[in-house]
Design a protein around this motif. Structure first.
Motif, PDB file in Angstrom:
ATOM      1  N   PRO A 265      -4.349  50.043   9.680  1.00  0.00           N
ATOM      2  CA  PRO A 265      -5.192  49.348  10.258  1.00  0.00           C
ATOM      3  C   PRO A 265      -5.953  47.793   9.856  1.00  0.00           C
ATOM      4  N   PHE A 266      -6.116  47.086   9.697  1.00  0.00           N
ATOM      5  CA  PHE A 266      -7.146  45.724   9.874  1.00  0.00           C
ATOM      6  C   PHE A 266      -6.695  45.104   8.233  1.00  0.00           C
ATOM      7  N   ILE A 267      -5.616  45.935   7.874  1.00  0.00           N
ATOM      8  CA  ILE A 267      -5.377  45.015   6.018  1.00  0.00           C
ATOM      9  C   ILE A 267      -4.570  44.496   6.542  1.00  0.00           C
ATOM     10  N   HIS A 268      -3.828  43.231   6.113  1.00  0.00           N
ATOM     11  CA  HIS A 268      -3.221  42.597   5.542  1.00  0.00           C
ATOM     12  C   HIS A 268      -2.225  42.790   4.658  1.00  0.00           C
ATOM     13  N   GLU A 269      -1.257  43.084   4.552  1.00  0.00           N
ATOM     14  CA  GLU A 269      -0.021  43.101   3.404  1.00  0.00           C
ATOM     15  C   GLU A 269      -0.512  42.339   2.046  1.00  0.00           C
ATOM     16  N   SER A 270      -0.827  41.292   2.489  1.00  0.00           N
ATOM     17  CA  SER A 270      -1.091  40.006   0.761  1.00  0.00           C
ATOM     18  C   SER A 270      -2.092  40.517   0.190  1.00  0.00           C
ATOM     19  N   THR A 271      -3.168  41.754   1.023  1.00  0.00           N
ATOM     20  CA  THR A 271      -4.477  42.150   0.933  1.00  0.00           C
ATOM     21  C   THR A 271      -4.337  43.562  -0.407  1.00  0.00           C
ATOM     22  N   ARG A 272      -2.843  43.932   0.369  1.00  0.00           N
ATOM     23  CA  ARG A 272      -2.256  45.426  -0.831  1.00  0.00           C
ATOM     24  C   ARG A 272      -2.352  45.044  -1.726  1.00  0.00           C
ATOM     25  N   VAL A 273      -1.854  44.522  -1.875  1.00  0.00           N
ATOM     26  CA  VAL A 273      -1.143  43.834  -3.281  1.00  0.00           C
ATOM     27  C   VAL A 273      -2.733  44.290  -4.369  1.00  0.00           C
ATOM     28  N   TYR A 274      -3.430  43.959  -4.142  1.00  0.00           N
ATOM     29  CA  TYR A 274      -4.960  43.781  -4.452  1.00  0.00           C
ATOM     30  C   TYR A 274      -5.219  45.186  -4.534  1.00  0.00           C
TER      31      TYR A 274
END
Length: 380
Positions: A265-274
């Motif tokens: 939760p609370f983690i967007h898909e765009s941040t998972r790349v980083y």
């Protein structure tokens, strides 16, 4: 005589064990303080630093803010709020975090009882992450002291991040500088701030690995040139440090990998790349640790071989000396016996004018002949 390095490492291990254990029978989520281990240095009080920002507008920093003020910013504004606590929080501070910001008591219990394994856990109101910061203390003579592990606890909510570092070394100042400089971190949400903190923690291990690699290379040259006891102690100490690093960094790969999954939760898909890049760095660090462990084991074998070779050389020299003196001892023993000079069975050399010199010449010839023989056999 006890090894001071081993004694210090054992003391640190006992302190870590005491810190992570609750009182038997305590309820889950208890925030009772743990008694300090005997001889453990007093920890600095937790210092609070509140920072909140948005993509537009100024960055507001409050070095001595209260937890209640941070909670009010979370509820009243849409800005990203970052509350950092440097040092081990007191039970009262943790209780305030529980009541003001809704942090789960089980997570706060892990914060209070240090020495936890790196992990990532999801709760209803926030995401909880623990990573370990490995550092090497500098001694008074400039040499590195024992490896120490500081626990860093991170809480991620919709628009806030709470970071707690129980040590005395604040490594998040570069992140603050990026926020002040209106970098990319200002344009993204709290989950990207969490990534920036995780990335800083993971990358902090590379300088340690570089220094340790240089030390192992220097030890290799030292062992090959002079296999003294000091080199053995340094090698043993390096192996113990690698054990500490492996224990601290091995679980963090899975902790970061769990944040990359879609159910975090609370983690967007765009941040998972980083986060994927952060996970790669963690894998590289473990590879370095395993490589250095194999290198340290190989150096230990080299050291033992060098010691064995030196002992063999010493034994070979003593054996050659004993072998050379064996016939000389026989000759001197033979001519040193008391004989009746009036007997016709007496040794005729006793009546020679130069008999003594003849015996010395024979002894010299025996020594030279044996040395030539040993040389041809490549024993010398």
């Amino acid at each position: 005589m006890k090894n001071p390095v081993t004694t210090r490492l054992r003391a640190l291990r006992r302190q870590a064990f005491r810190r992570r254990n609750n009182r038997p029978g305590a309820p889950p989520g208890s925030l009772e303080p743990v008694a300090s281990a005997q001889g453990e240095a007093a920890l600095p009080p937790a210092r609070l630093l509140l920072m909140h920002y948005a993509s537009e507008g100024e960055v507001i920093e409050q070095p001595h803010a209260s937890i209640e003020a941070a909670a009010a910013e979370v509820l009243e504004t849409q800005r990203v709020v970052w509350l950092h606590l440097q040092g081990l929080p007191s039970p009262q501070q943790l209780q305030s975090l529980k009541e003001s910001m809704g942090l789960h008591p089980l997570a706060l219990e892990d914060v209070l009882h240090r020495g936890q394994r790196a992990k990532a856990e999801a709760y209803d109101a926030h995401q909880f992450v623990i990573l370990n910061l490995v550092r090497r203390d500098k001694g008074g003579d400039g040499e590195c002291g024992a490896c120490r592990v500081d626990q860093v606890s991170l809480f991620l909510g919709c628009n806030f991040v709470v970071s707690i570092n129980d040590g005395n070394q604040d490594i998040f100042e570069p992140v603050r500088q990026r926020i002040r400089a209106n970098g990319k971190i200002r344009r993204l949400g709290a989950d990207y701030l969490l990534y920036a903190l995780l990335d800083t923690l993971v990358d902090s291990g590379f300088p340690l690995l570089d220094d340790l690699g240089d030390e192992l290379e220097a030890l290799e040259d030292e062992i090959l040139l002079d296999d003294d006891q000091d080199a053995r102690n340094k090698l043993h100490y390096a192996k113990r440090e690698l054990v500490v690093m492996r224990r601290a960094w091995w679980p963090q790969r899975e902790a970061i990998a769990s944040l990359m999954r879609g159910d975090a939760p609370f983690i967007h898909e765009s941040t998972r790349v980083y986060l994927r890049d952060c996970h790669d760095h963690s894998v590289v660090m473990i590879d370095f640790v395993e490589t250095y462990r194999e290198m340290a084991s190989s150096l230990l074998d080299v050291y033992l071989s060098a010691v064995s070779r030196r002992m063999n050389n010493i034994m070979k020299g003593l054996t050659i000396v004993a072998t050379i003196f064996l016939p000389l001892t026989f000759i001197t023993g033979l001519y040193g016996m008391n004989f009746d000079t009036g007997s016709r069975f007496n040794m005729p050399e006793l009546h020679w004018r130069y008999g003594y010199l003849y015996v010395l010449g024979v002894m010299a010839a025996v020594v030279l002949g044996m040395l030539v023989y040993f040389r041809r056999k490549r024993w010398l």
